[in-house]
Design an enzyme around this catalytic site. Sequence first.
Site, mmCIF file in Angstrom:
data_model
loop_
_atom_site.group_PDB
_atom_site.id
_atom_site.type_symbol
_atom_site.label_atom_id
_atom_site.label_comp_id
_atom_site.label_asym_id
_atom_site.label_seq_id
_atom_site.Cartn_x
_atom_site.Cartn_y
_atom_site.Cartn_z
ATOM 1 N NE ARG A 98 1.197 -0.374 -7.746
ATOM 2 C CZ ARG A 98 2.466 -0.376 -8.146
ATOM 3 N NH1 ARG A 98 2.762 -0.290 -9.443
ATOM 4 N NH2 ARG A 98 3.439 -0.470 -7.266
ATOM 5 C CG HIS A 132 1.199 4.287 -6.124
ATOM 6 N ND1 HIS A 132 2.396 3.679 -6.442
ATOM 7 C CD2 HIS A 132 0.480 3.364 -5.429
ATOM 8 C CE1 HIS A 132 2.398 2.434 -5.956
ATOM 9 N NE2 HIS A 132 1.242 2.218 -5.352
ATOM 10 C CG ASP A 133 -1.722 12.016 -7.709
ATOM 11 O OD1 ASP A 133 -0.652 12.567 -7.368
ATOM 12 O OD2 ASP A 133 -2.702 12.650 -8.138
ATOM 13 C CB VAL A 150 3.053 10.428 -2.564
ATOM 14 C CG1 VAL A 150 4.403 11.079 -2.310
ATOM 15 C CG2 VAL A 150 3.144 8.917 -2.366
ATOM 16 N N GLY A 186 -0.826 14.128 -1.329
ATOM 17 C CA GLY A 186 -2.253 14.293 -1.639
ATOM 18 C C GLY A 186 -2.543 14.073 -3.114
ATOM 19 C CG ASP A 240 -0.170 16.789 -5.432
ATOM 20 O OD1 ASP A 240 0.041 15.599 -5.763
ATOM 21 O OD2 ASP A 240 0.700 17.513 -4.923
ATOM 22 C CD GLU A 298 4.624 11.923 -5.614
ATOM 23 O OE1 GLU A 298 3.723 11.181 -6.071
ATOM 24 O OE2 GLU A 298 4.390 13.057 -5.174
ATOM 25 C CG ASN A 314 5.438 5.444 -7.762
ATOM 26 O OD1 ASN A 314 4.513 4.709 -7.449
ATOM 27 N ND2 ASN A 314 5.578 6.668 -7.285
ATOM 28 N N PRO A 340 2.645 2.047 1.324
ATOM 29 C CG PRO A 340 0.621 0.906 1.397
ATOM 30 C CD PRO A 340 1.227 2.208 0.991
ATOM 31 C CG HIS A 351 -3.748 -5.861 -4.589
ATOM 32 N ND1 HIS A 351 -2.945 -5.960 -3.472
ATOM 33 C CD2 HIS A 351 -3.392 -4.686 -5.187
ATOM 34 C CE1 HIS A 351 -2.153 -4.902 -3.396
ATOM 35 N NE2 HIS A 351 -2.410 -4.109 -4.424
ATOM 36 C CG ASP A 357 -8.464 -12.757 -9.424
ATOM 37 O OD1 ASP A 357 -8.417 -14.004 -9.321
ATOM 38 O OD2 ASP A 357 -9.537 -12.116 -9.435
HETATM 39 C C1 HEM Z 1 -2.717 -2.010 1.140
HETATM 40 C C2 HEM Z 1 -1.490 -1.758 0.774
HETATM 41 C C3 HEM Z 1 -0.996 -2.006 -0.634
HETATM 42 C C4 HEM Z 1 0.192 -2.555 -0.950
HETATM 43 C C5 HEM Z 1 1.276 -3.009 0.016
HETATM 44 C C6 HEM Z 1 0.249 -2.641 -2.388
HETATM 45 C C7 HEM Z 1 1.325 -3.134 -3.108
HETATM 46 C C8 HEM Z 1 1.306 -3.408 -4.462
HETATM 47 C C9 HEM Z 1 2.395 -3.985 -5.192
HETATM 48 C C10 HEM Z 1 3.766 -4.355 -4.622
HETATM 49 C C11 HEM Z 1 1.968 -4.169 -6.473
HETATM 50 C C12 HEM Z 1 2.764 -4.802 -7.622
HETATM 51 C C13 HEM Z 1 3.473 -3.756 -8.458
HETATM 52 C C14 HEM Z 1 4.365 -4.415 -9.478
HETATM 53 O O1 HEM Z 1 5.358 -5.024 -9.084
HETATM 54 O O2 HEM Z 1 4.089 -4.358 -10.686
HETATM 55 C C15 HEM Z 1 0.620 -3.688 -6.549
HETATM 56 C C16 HEM Z 1 -0.167 -3.723 -7.696
HETATM 57 C C17 HEM Z 1 -1.403 -3.117 -7.782
HETATM 58 N N1 HEM Z 1 -2.040 -2.412 -6.791
HETATM 59 FE FE1 HEM Z 1 -1.500 -2.323 -4.841
HETATM 60 N N2 HEM Z 1 -0.912 -2.161 -2.901
HETATM 61 C C18 HEM Z 1 -1.700 -1.740 -1.879
HETATM 62 C C19 HEM Z 1 -2.934 -1.136 -1.978
HETATM 63 C C20 HEM Z 1 -3.536 -0.808 -3.172
HETATM 64 C C21 HEM Z 1 -4.657 0.081 -3.312
HETATM 65 C C22 HEM Z 1 -5.311 0.852 -2.172
HETATM 66 C C23 HEM Z 1 -4.978 0.098 -4.643
HETATM 67 C C24 HEM Z 1 -6.053 0.884 -5.347
HETATM 68 C C25 HEM Z 1 -7.193 1.236 -4.824
HETATM 69 C C26 HEM Z 1 -4.060 -0.789 -5.313
HETATM 70 C C27 HEM Z 1 -4.102 -1.105 -6.651
HETATM 71 C C28 HEM Z 1 -3.209 -1.931 -7.298
HETATM 72 C C29 HEM Z 1 -3.365 -2.383 -8.667
HETATM 73 C C30 HEM Z 1 -4.567 -2.124 -9.560
HETATM 74 C C31 HEM Z 1 -2.228 -3.123 -8.977
HETATM 75 C C32 HEM Z 1 -1.882 -3.757 -10.332
HETATM 76 C C33 HEM Z 1 -1.129 -2.708 -11.144
HETATM 77 C C34 HEM Z 1 -0.772 -3.088 -12.562
HETATM 78 O O3 HEM Z 1 -1.163 -4.143 -13.051
HETATM 79 O O4 HEM Z 1 -0.116 -2.258 -13.210
HETATM 80 N N3 HEM Z 1 -3.184 -1.296 -4.398
HETATM 81 N N4 HEM Z 1 0.244 -3.222 -5.316
#
Ligand code: HEM
Length: 324
Positions: free
Chosen positions: A61, A65-66, A69, A71, A73, A88, A94, A165, A195, A243
């Site tokens: 993640r 996020h890097d 925002v 790019g 970087d 950021e 974040n 997003p 996710h 999951d």
């Molecule tokens: C499509 C739009 C996306 C949205 C709206 C989104 C939103 C979120 C949110 C709200 C969380 C929960 C954060 C928290 O409360 O702890 C999360 C977790 C996570 N997201 Fe996304 N995400 C998106 C796309 C992605 C992408 C593209 C990736 C990586 C390729 C990603 C990887 C992850 C991972 C691995 C977690 C778990 C993080 C952790 O356990 O620390 N997400 N995401």
Amino acid sequence: MASASLKLSIALTCALLLSSACQGLKVGHYKKTCPKVEAIVRDEVKKFVYKNAGIGAGLIRLFFHDCFVEGCDGSVLLDPTPANPQPEKLSPPNFPSLRGFDVIDAAKDAVEKACPGVVSCADIVAFAGRDAAYFLSRLTVKIDMPAGRLDGRVSSSTAALNDLPPPFANLSQLIANFAAKGLSAEDMVVLSGAHTIGVSHCSAFVSDRLAVPSDINTGFANILRKQCPANPNPANDPTVNQDLVTANALDNQYYKNVLAHKVLFLSDAALLASPATTQMVRDNANIPGQWEDKFKKAMVKMSAIGVKTGNQGEIRKSCRVVNH
Ligand code: HEM
Ligand SMILES: *[C@@H]1O[C@H](CO)[C@@H](O)[C@H](O)[C@H]1NC(C)=O
């Protein structure tokens, strides 16, 4: 307009050529200057991930996020300073949820010992995200990650809020958000598969998914209601696994969860809002190996967003502060 289509064609070229030219990025970029860097980062990531799989989710993640925002970087790593009190990392998407910063610090320390002043923090973030995917997929998602990114000097909380997003985004917002970074609707669907690991704080979904009528599976919703307060707040905001089936495995279970309506966010459920994205979800769920293959390519494509070269960036000495 011309620059948008140029960006798009660079991203496309990058996706097609994969390991070769991506905005000046190159697989094996440090072969001569720091031959051990990828092994050093991998060993650090391995140590942390085998102790706590959640850190691996955090690193994937962190990379996303890097890149979204300013790019890819390393701008997400910068700490607040009197001159820039809201970088950021303190933005709502974040803070306090983003994790893995300590792994990047440890990797940077080890890399600096081997080759001082040579490897950017942005590349360490990319390598670490790649390595986390490798270990959490039980060594099946193996990515050749090009490198050569420079570290940026700008980091803004507002930019993070605008470019990342939110979990309540609908399908057209998600597609637009990724398009703004040169990524396709399919890249968005494929990268959302991340996710399949990690956690979310209750505050990210309770109000959108549990407190109002929603398409969420009833049994799944009831499990979540036992784990989350009705009104999460900073003082009471537990985390739940994303999951429930294979919590720590980077696999295609996410797409089965989407089809079963057992996903946390509106943005996850939104993948079923069009026939085209629904078909992508079905194929990723049903065709063995397809998602892993597409995920590798999409990660490389993402890794080339807004890459800085020349005097646009620097090789930071410490990942948390810009050089003097
Ligand atoms: C499509 C739009 C996306 C949205 C709206 C989104 C939103 C979120 C949110 C709200 C969380 C929960 C954060 C928290 O409360 O702890 C999360 C977790 C996570 N997201 Fe996304 N995400 C998106 C796309 C992605 C992408 C593209 C990736 C990586 C390729 C990603 C990887 C992850 C991972 C691995 C977690 C778990 C993080 C952790 O356990 O620390 N997400 N995401
Ligand atoms: C998605 O959200 C945007 C912004 O809230 C809204 O303008 C648009 O109508 C929504 N689209 C759909 C298909 O619901």
